[in-house]
Design an enzyme around this catalytic site. Structure first.
Site, PDB file in Angstrom:
ATOM      1  CB  THR A 109      -0.902   0.054   1.259  1.00 50.13           C
ATOM      2  OG1 THR A 109      -0.056   0.147   2.408  1.00 50.13           O
ATOM      3  CG2 THR A 109      -1.785  -1.172   1.369  1.00 50.13           C
ATOM      4  CB  CYS A 110       0.249   4.607  -1.314  1.00 50.37           C
ATOM      5  SG  CYS A 110       0.409   3.964  -2.967  1.00 50.37           S
ATOM      6  CG  ASP A 111       0.076   4.133   5.708  1.00 45.74           C
ATOM      7  OD1 ASP A 111       1.166   4.384   6.278  1.00 45.74           O
ATOM      8  OD2 ASP A 111      -1.028   4.386   6.211  1.00 45.74           O
ATOM      9  CG  ASN A 114      -3.501   2.388  -1.348  1.00 50.91           C
ATOM     10  OD1 ASN A 114      -2.350   2.157  -1.036  1.00 50.91           O
ATOM     11  ND2 ASN A 114      -3.968   3.619  -1.374  1.00 50.91           N
TER      12      ASN A 114
END
Ligand SMILES: *Cc1c(COP(=O)(O)O)cnc(C)c1O
Length: 377
Positions: free
Chosen positions: A324-326, A367
């Site tokens: 994910t983009c975290d 996401n």
């Protein structure tokens, strides 16, 4: 350990995307092992560890009772075939209307750790049995549950007296020694305190009957853990030491120990990269991370065994991360994880011991990634 049945399922079905496969034979063996090791103790499976209907049905059929933390979990246990007398509402933090709903469903056993909570239960579940949770420091546990739940022993006495005054049945004491508790002696201190509360309550005219020994029984991850018999031996010794011949009724609430070893997650390597040409550490990104089931890697608390088809090749410690983009979605970085140097994009990895606390932690669509697909076999 990935069982032969799980391997065969993955090889023949070739499911697309990351998924958890749970082998019910392992759950059955674990339940039998607890029952054999602790024949005088009732087993209340902690539903949150893995609430798959097939898991609950198997355990209900084998005679398990259920530790539930919400009305939804109570309904799941009842739908699996448990009678309400085999359900405990074990969460110390409940809305009064949820206590009323549980009571209407027939539940008569509730956890409390505060007089305000006792008052809610007295209004919404008149006459019910309550047990008071006491604090436990969680020493020796890899996933401690220390400060949030429970009260000091002296306050437990106040709470249970208040329960009596409000027409409830003060029924006993509970505690949780911390999850993935690797020390079988960890129950001793809490049992000593429980026995003191039993004596104090007896002086006040209340005979308590129950000690809820909680969960904490471990699953095997990278290191061996003591068997159920070792826990049973240490717990029964401590019970005799502190309660003498007047042994209370006991229950255990295994979650992780019941289902952890039964599951394996199949995942895929999405990217292997470095941060610069001179960077010594490789980053390995999987198609599963903290938000699709591996939340217990928080602070790198739980370290899962990871297998690949290249495990006979040379190994090198890697940072392991999710897709994910975290930036919190990193599984192991402080202590990098040894993985084969030859590991490459598209390779399959097996993350073992993931039957507990994975599906329940999986986000619905962070996401846009779907929740963890599960196959119960
Ligand atoms: C989560 C929980 C359990 C299960 O704990 P494990 O360590 O997974 O065995 C048992 N009892 C209560 C009250 C819990 O909240």
């Amino acid at each position: 350990m990935t069982t032969a049945r799980i391997r065969e399922f993955l090889e023949t079905r070739r499911p697309e995307g990351p998924c958890l496969v749970v082998d019910l034979d392992v759950v059955r063996d674990n339940f039998s092992a607890y029952r054999r090791a602790m024949p005088d103790t009732a087993i209340f499976y902690a539903v949150k560890a893995n609430p798959a209907p097939q898991v609950l049905k198997l355990l209900a059929d084998m005679g398990s009772s259920f530790d539930c933390a919400s009305v939804q979990e109570i309904e799941m246990a009842l739908n699996a075939g448990a009678t309400p007398t085999r359900v405990s509402y074990g969460n110390t933090i409940k809305k009064e209307r949820d206590v009323a709903r549980a009571f209407a469903l027939g539940v008569r056993l509730f956890a409390v750790d505060d007089v305000n909570e006792v008052e809610k239960v007295a209004r919404a579940a008149p006459g019910a049995k309550v047990f008071c949770r006491i604090l436990c420091d969680g020493a020796g546990a890899e996933w401690p549950l220390s400060r949030k739940f429970g009260c000091e022993g002296d306050m437990a006495i106040t709470v249970l007296e208040r329960a009596r005054d409000l027409g409830l049945t003060p029924w006993g004491i509970s505690f949780h020694v911390g999850s993935q508790q690797t020390n079988p002696q960890a129950w001793d201190g809490a049992l000593q305190e429980a026995s003191r509360i039993f004596r104090e309550m007896s002086k006040r005219g209340v005979e308590l009957g129950l000690v809820n020994l909680g969960g904490g029984f471990p699953a095997r991850y990278l290191k061996n853990v003591p068997a159920a018999e070792a826990y049973a031996g240490a717990i029964y010794d401590a019970l005799r030491r502190h309660f003498g011949n007047r042994l209370p009724e006991t229950i255990i609430e295994p979650g992780r120990g019941m289902v952890g070893a039964a599951g394996t997650i199949k995942a895929e390597v999405v990217l292997v990269s470095r941060k610069s040409d001179t960077d010594a550490t490789r980053w390995v990104y999987l198609d599963i991370g903290k938000f699709s089931g591996l939340a217990e890697t928080m602070e790198e608390a739980i370290r899962y065994p990871i297998r690949t088809a290249r495990d006979s090749d040379a190994m090198e410690p890697c940072v392991l991360a999710g897709p994910t983009c975290d930036s919190a979605d990193v599984l192991y970085e402080k202590t990098p994880y040894p993985l084969p140097i030859s590991l490459t994009v598209g390779d399959e990895v097996l993350i073992e011991g993931t039957g507990a606390y994975t599906t329940t932690y999986s986000a619905v669509a962070f996401n846009g990634f779907p929740p963890l697909q599960t196959y119960i076999i």
